[in-house]
Motif scaffolding. Sequence first.
Motif, PDB file in Angstrom:
ATOM      1  N   ASN A  76      39.896  38.961  41.567  1.00 11.83           N
ATOM      2  CA  ASN A  76      41.215  39.589  41.511  1.00 11.83           C
ATOM      3  C   ASN A  76      41.605  40.008  40.099  1.00 11.83           C
ATOM      4  O   ASN A  76      42.669  40.585  39.901  1.00 11.83           O
ATOM      5  N   SER A  77      40.766  39.698  39.119  1.00  9.56           N
ATOM      6  CA  SER A  77      41.060  40.101  37.748  1.00  9.56           C
ATOM      7  C   SER A  77      40.998  41.622  37.620  1.00  9.56           C
ATOM      8  O   SER A  77      40.343  42.316  38.407  1.00  9.56           O
ATOM      9  N   SER A  78      41.677  42.133  36.597  1.00  7.23           N
ATOM     10  CA  SER A  78      41.667  43.578  36.370  1.00  7.23           C
ATOM     11  C   SER A  78      40.309  44.024  35.835  1.00  7.23           C
ATOM     12  O   SER A  78      39.512  43.211  35.343  1.00  7.23           O
ATOM     13  N   ASN A  79      40.041  45.322  35.909  1.00  8.54           N
ATOM     14  CA  ASN A  79      38.782  45.853  35.374  1.00  8.54           C
ATOM     15  C   ASN A  79      38.631  45.521  33.888  1.00  8.54           C
ATOM     16  O   ASN A  79      37.540  45.208  33.419  1.00  8.54           O
ATOM     17  N   GLU A  80      39.748  45.603  33.154  1.00  6.03           N
ATOM     18  CA  GLU A  80      39.696  45.315  31.720  1.00  6.03           C
ATOM     19  C   GLU A  80      39.327  43.847  31.470  1.00  6.03           C
ATOM     20  O   GLU A  80      38.507  43.535  30.589  1.00  6.03           O
ATOM     21  N   GLU A  81      39.921  42.945  32.236  1.00  2.59           N
ATOM     22  CA  GLU A  81      39.608  41.520  32.076  1.00  2.59           C
ATOM     23  C   GLU A  81      38.152  41.229  32.433  1.00  2.59           C
ATOM     24  O   GLU A  81      37.460  40.470  31.733  1.00  2.59           O
TER      25      GLU A  81
ATOM     26  N   SER B  27      51.268  51.849  41.334  1.00  4.52           N
ATOM     27  CA  SER B  27      50.207  50.868  41.146  1.00  4.52           C
ATOM     28  C   SER B  27      49.392  50.739  42.416  1.00  4.52           C
ATOM     29  O   SER B  27      49.629  51.439  43.407  1.00  4.52           O
TER      30      SER B  27
ATOM     31  N   PRO C 255      46.620  44.334  44.325  1.00  3.02           N
ATOM     32  CA  PRO C 255      45.390  43.646  43.910  1.00  3.02           C
ATOM     33  C   PRO C 255      44.926  42.546  44.853  1.00  3.02           C
ATOM     34  O   PRO C 255      43.938  41.869  44.566  1.00  3.02           O
TER      35      PRO C 255
END
Length: 384
Positions: free
Chosen positions: A319-324, A220, A223
């Motif tokens: 800090n959210s994921s790319n998908e979020e 991973s 983040p």
Amino acid sequence: MPHIEIDGRELDVAAGTTILEAARQLGIYIPVFCYHPKLSIAANCRMCLVDVEKQWKPLPACATPCADGMKIQTRSAKAKAAQQGVLEFLLINHPLDCPVCDQGGECPLQDITMGYANPHSFYQEEKRVVADKDIGPLIATEMTRCIQCTRCVRFGQEIGGIMELGVVGRGEKEAISTYVAKAVSSELSGNMIDLCPVGALTSKPFRYKARSWELKHTPSLCPHCSTGCNTDVQSLGKDVLRVLPRANESVNEEWICDKGRFAYAGLAASDRGQTPLLRVNGSLQPASWAEALEVAAAGLEHLIQKHGPQAIAALISPNSSNEELFLFQALFRALGVAHIEHRLRQTDFRADAAMPLYPALNMSLEDLERERTVHLCHAFPREQ
């Protein structure tokens, strides 16, 4: 370039190359404890002693530079006897607590003992005991296991930039200690756990949770900042139990900060919100996800009908994921909301017109290290 021979295999090496480095180029294994490629050479464990032709005593491979015409034996009777003798001394005071040691299964001392130790010890005296030290909430200490390799000391000096551990005493009374019972508090202290080859320093949050061979490894990226340190997320079932660095010379080398290493504990924190809460009659009451989403959708629809989409702004953590992030903006753009932002801590946006659409450093971290001058404004690099 010196021309040398190791275990009958010839090699040309660059000037200044040590015997250990040359052996590794040939794939020849020499046991080490104190040596680490990212740290200065201490040559104090003596585990890497090898037999060099025309030398009356074995030499430490990690600290001996290659000379032209040198002939080295790593498996001769002389080298084996030296390595066995050194290992016996290192094991004299080491406790036999492998079954309860968190280092078990990934311990260099275990592995080298299996391969190099003399099965019979001549030591009859009592083992010494070293008092454990409370050096903070992250690192557990079992200092009786310590073999004084000084990896942790050199890491603090050379990589961490803060000398928090040092060597006190001499001879059998030599021990690793902090200054005046001070806690280890640098933001890179967790790397000392990885460096310790004998289980004297282990992770407090991970202690007694699982064995290394039980864990599932998932590569991973960290983040918690924009560096993108490479990490190895280790889990047992659905629970994340440990996060360790993955080696990447271009980014984090083989280190990781304590936030990236220990922040996983927040996933199972007792005060973490696990259930949606709805305000009913002035107090927050637990609700199902379906109920919460229905109320949130109805509230959002009411706001848009009352004030119009141009009066609505949507904020999301960077800090959210790319998908979020993608789903968040897709939802609000579909509702007609144009004001979508992730810069939660920025208050002055007057320079937006002159800023690039996608701000970037435009150079690798390796290139940045070679810059002669770097000018920082309003920055605290050690914390940020």
